[in-house]
Motif scaffolding. Structure first.
Motif, PDB file in Angstrom:
ATOM      1  N   UNK A 109      -5.107 -29.494 -33.301  1.00 53.58           N
ATOM      2  CA  UNK A 109      -4.630 -29.910 -30.852  1.00 53.58           C
ATOM      3  C   UNK A 109      -4.655 -29.013 -30.445  1.00 53.58           C
ATOM      4  N   UNK A 110      -3.760 -29.158 -28.842  1.00 54.60           N
ATOM      5  CA  UNK A 110      -3.681 -28.463 -28.342  1.00 54.60           C
ATOM      6  C   UNK A 110      -2.399 -28.565 -27.384  1.00 54.60           C
ATOM      7  N   UNK A 111      -1.665 -28.260 -26.741  1.00 52.42           N
ATOM      8  CA  UNK A 111      -0.677 -28.016 -25.944  1.00 52.42           C
ATOM      9  C   UNK A 111      -0.057 -27.241 -25.272  1.00 52.42           C
ATOM     10  N   UNK A 112       0.285 -27.335 -23.622  1.00 51.17           N
ATOM     11  CA  UNK A 112       0.008 -26.680 -23.287  1.00 51.17           C
ATOM     12  C   UNK A 112       1.918 -26.508 -22.374  1.00 51.17           C
ATOM     13  N   UNK A 113       2.821 -26.348 -22.657  1.00 51.30           N
ATOM     14  CA  UNK A 113       3.900 -26.246 -21.840  1.00 51.30           C
ATOM     15  C   UNK A 113       4.252 -25.102 -20.770  1.00 51.30           C
ATOM     16  N   UNK A 114       4.553 -25.980 -19.638  1.00 49.07           N
ATOM     17  CA  UNK A 114       5.634 -24.689 -18.716  1.00 49.07           C
ATOM     18  C   UNK A 114       6.925 -24.895 -18.995  1.00 49.07           C
ATOM     19  N   UNK A 115       7.985 -23.846 -18.985  1.00 42.38           N
ATOM     20  CA  UNK A 115       8.465 -23.374 -19.607  1.00 42.38           C
ATOM     21  C   UNK A 115       9.760 -23.030 -18.288  1.00 42.38           C
ATOM     22  N   UNK A 116      10.715 -23.488 -17.755  1.00 44.31           N
ATOM     23  CA  UNK A 116      11.216 -22.763 -16.517  1.00 44.31           C
ATOM     24  C   UNK A 116      12.790 -22.651 -17.153  1.00 44.31           C
ATOM     25  N   UNK A 117      13.476 -21.645 -16.666  1.00 50.74           N
ATOM     26  CA  UNK A 117      14.661 -20.596 -17.199  1.00 50.74           C
ATOM     27  C   UNK A 117      15.826 -22.109 -16.406  1.00 50.74           C
ATOM     28  N   UNK A 118      16.548 -22.003 -17.164  1.00 51.10           N
ATOM     29  CA  UNK A 118      18.017 -22.862 -16.533  1.00 51.10           C
ATOM     30  C   UNK A 118      19.109 -21.234 -16.903  1.00 51.10           C
ATOM     31  N   UNK A 119      20.639 -21.666 -16.125  1.00 53.41           N
ATOM     32  CA  UNK A 119      21.250 -21.000 -16.478  1.00 53.41           C
ATOM     33  C   UNK A 119      21.832 -21.318 -18.194  1.00 53.41           C
ATOM     34  N   UNK A 120      21.417 -22.145 -18.733  1.00 55.49           N
ATOM     35  CA  UNK A 120      21.448 -21.953 -20.136  1.00 55.49           C
ATOM     36  C   UNK A 120      20.104 -21.834 -21.335  1.00 55.49           C
ATOM     37  N   UNK A 121      19.136 -20.910 -20.515  1.00 60.22           N
ATOM     38  CA  UNK A 121      17.561 -20.490 -21.217  1.00 60.22           C
ATOM     39  C   UNK A 121      16.701 -21.223 -20.728  1.00 60.22           C
ATOM     40  N   UNK A 122      15.772 -21.626 -22.009  1.00 60.99           N
ATOM     41  CA  UNK A 122      14.150 -22.545 -21.120  1.00 60.99           C
ATOM     42  C   UNK A 122      14.633 -23.528 -21.405  1.00 60.99           C
ATOM     43  N   UNK A 123      13.482 -24.869 -20.296  1.00 53.81           N
ATOM     44  CA  UNK A 123      13.293 -26.494 -20.756  1.00 53.81           C
ATOM     45  C   UNK A 123      11.688 -26.526 -20.394  1.00 53.81           C
ATOM     46  N   UNK A 124      11.726 -27.403 -21.178  1.00 46.54           N
ATOM     47  CA  UNK A 124      10.318 -28.531 -20.809  1.00 46.54           C
ATOM     48  C   UNK A 124       9.926 -28.480 -19.339  1.00 46.54           C
ATOM     49  N   UNK A 125       9.134 -28.912 -18.558  1.00 45.35           N
ATOM     50  CA  UNK A 125       8.874 -28.994 -17.445  1.00 45.35           C
ATOM     51  C   UNK A 125       7.103 -29.650 -16.817  1.00 45.35           C
ATOM     52  N   UNK A 126       7.162 -29.432 -17.800  1.00 42.70           N
ATOM     53  CA  UNK A 126       5.543 -29.544 -18.077  1.00 42.70           C
ATOM     54  C   UNK A 126       4.964 -29.692 -19.379  1.00 42.70           C
ATOM     55  N   UNK A 127       3.863 -30.717 -20.054  1.00 47.57           N
ATOM     56  CA  UNK A 127       3.590 -30.897 -20.847  1.00 47.57           C
ATOM     57  C   UNK A 127       2.437 -31.605 -21.365  1.00 47.57           C
ATOM     58  N   UNK A 128       0.950 -30.748 -21.529  1.00 49.21           N
ATOM     59  CA  UNK A 128       0.476 -31.486 -21.452  1.00 49.21           C
ATOM     60  C   UNK A 128       0.250 -31.381 -23.745  1.00 49.21           C
ATOM     61  N   UNK A 129      -0.886 -32.803 -23.681  1.00 50.95           N
ATOM     62  CA  UNK A 129      -1.014 -32.068 -25.269  1.00 50.95           C
ATOM     63  C   UNK A 129      -2.711 -33.356 -24.965  1.00 50.95           C
ATOM     64  N   UNK A 130      -3.567 -32.929 -26.178  1.00 52.62           N
ATOM     65  CA  UNK A 130      -4.296 -33.539 -26.432  1.00 52.62           C
ATOM     66  C   UNK A 130      -5.127 -32.861 -27.719  1.00 52.62           C
ATOM     67  N   UNK A 131      -5.467 -33.827 -28.590  1.00 53.29           N
ATOM     68  CA  UNK A 131      -5.949 -33.521 -29.613  1.00 53.29           C
ATOM     69  C   UNK A 131      -7.791 -33.368 -28.979  1.00 53.29           C
ATOM     70  N   UNK A 132      -8.404 -32.471 -30.023  1.00 51.11           N
ATOM     71  CA  UNK A 132      -9.193 -31.553 -30.268  1.00 51.11           C
ATOM     72  C   UNK A 132     -10.239 -32.948 -30.709  1.00 51.11           C
ATOM     73  N   UNK A 133     -11.378 -32.375 -29.924  1.00 49.75           N
ATOM     74  CA  UNK A 133     -12.826 -33.395 -30.271  1.00 49.75           C
ATOM     75  C   UNK A 133     -13.635 -32.982 -31.195  1.00 49.75           C
ATOM     76  N   UNK A 134     -13.442 -33.426 -33.036  1.00 48.06           N
ATOM     77  CA  UNK A 134     -14.511 -33.110 -33.261  1.00 48.06           C
ATOM     78  C   UNK A 134     -13.963 -32.622 -34.817  1.00 48.06           C
ATOM     79  N   UNK A 135     -12.868 -32.009 -34.414  1.00 48.24           N
ATOM     80  CA  UNK A 135     -12.030 -31.215 -35.389  1.00 48.24           C
ATOM     81  C   UNK A 135     -11.198 -30.975 -36.180  1.00 48.24           C
TER      82      UNK A 135
END
Length: 158
Positions: A109-135
């Motif tokens: 798989x491949x996964x891409x996150x966009x993390x945003x800084x918050x007062x108490x650390x970072x959180x996920x604001x965007x998450x895209x996940x895909x399985x890789x075909x043929x692998x």
């Protein structure tokens, strides 16, 4: 090039370690990494229809629909880079595989996150996940229409 790690490298390493540890050990809490309003995107392996949810509650429901206790996620590579459009955000790229415990079938798989800084650390604001075909190892894929136990594995956030 400096031997010192950048903020993005430190945040990425900590995030990836915590996220995938939680995925493997306590998946019922995985939604806590996400901001209350976020983009969570998966592509159906059978229908190739994109599924998008927008809230932390929806993310939790998606995660609970998949039995993560039946799988193990392993990260092979991760990279964090600053998000060029806005300060305090990091794009995290992850490459790895998800293994079904009952038969050791692995899917890359491949996964891409966009993390945003918050007062108490970072959180996920965007998450895209895909399985890789043929692998897929063992020439078998657990993403089949006959496998009812994992009818929409694209929800996995490995």
């Amino acid at each position: 090039m400096s031997a010192e790690k950048t903020n993005e490298e430190i945040v990425t390493r900590a995030f990836v370690k915590q996220y995938y540890h939680t995925l493997n050990e306590s998946p019922q809490f995985l939604h806590m990494f996400y901001k209350d309003s976020c983009l969570f995107n998966r592509l159906g392996p059978l229908t190739h229809v994109k599924k998008t949810v927008w809230t932390r509650k929806d993310v939790k429901d998606e995660f609970l629909a998949v039995k993560f206790e039946d799988f193990t996620a392993e990260v092979d590579y991760s990279l964090g880079v600053p998000y060029p459009m806005e300060h305090g955000r990091i794009v995290v790229f992850v490459d790895g595989h998800l293994t079904r415990k009952k038969d050791n079938v692995r899917n890359r798989f491949t996964q891409t996150f966009l993390l945003a800084q918050q007062d108490n650390g970072f959180c996920v604001v965007n998450d895209i996940f895909r399985f890789k075909k043929g692998q897929t190892q063992n020439q078998t894929c657990f993403l089949t229409e006959t496998d009812q136990s994992m009818s929409e594995p694209e929800r996995v956030a490995s």
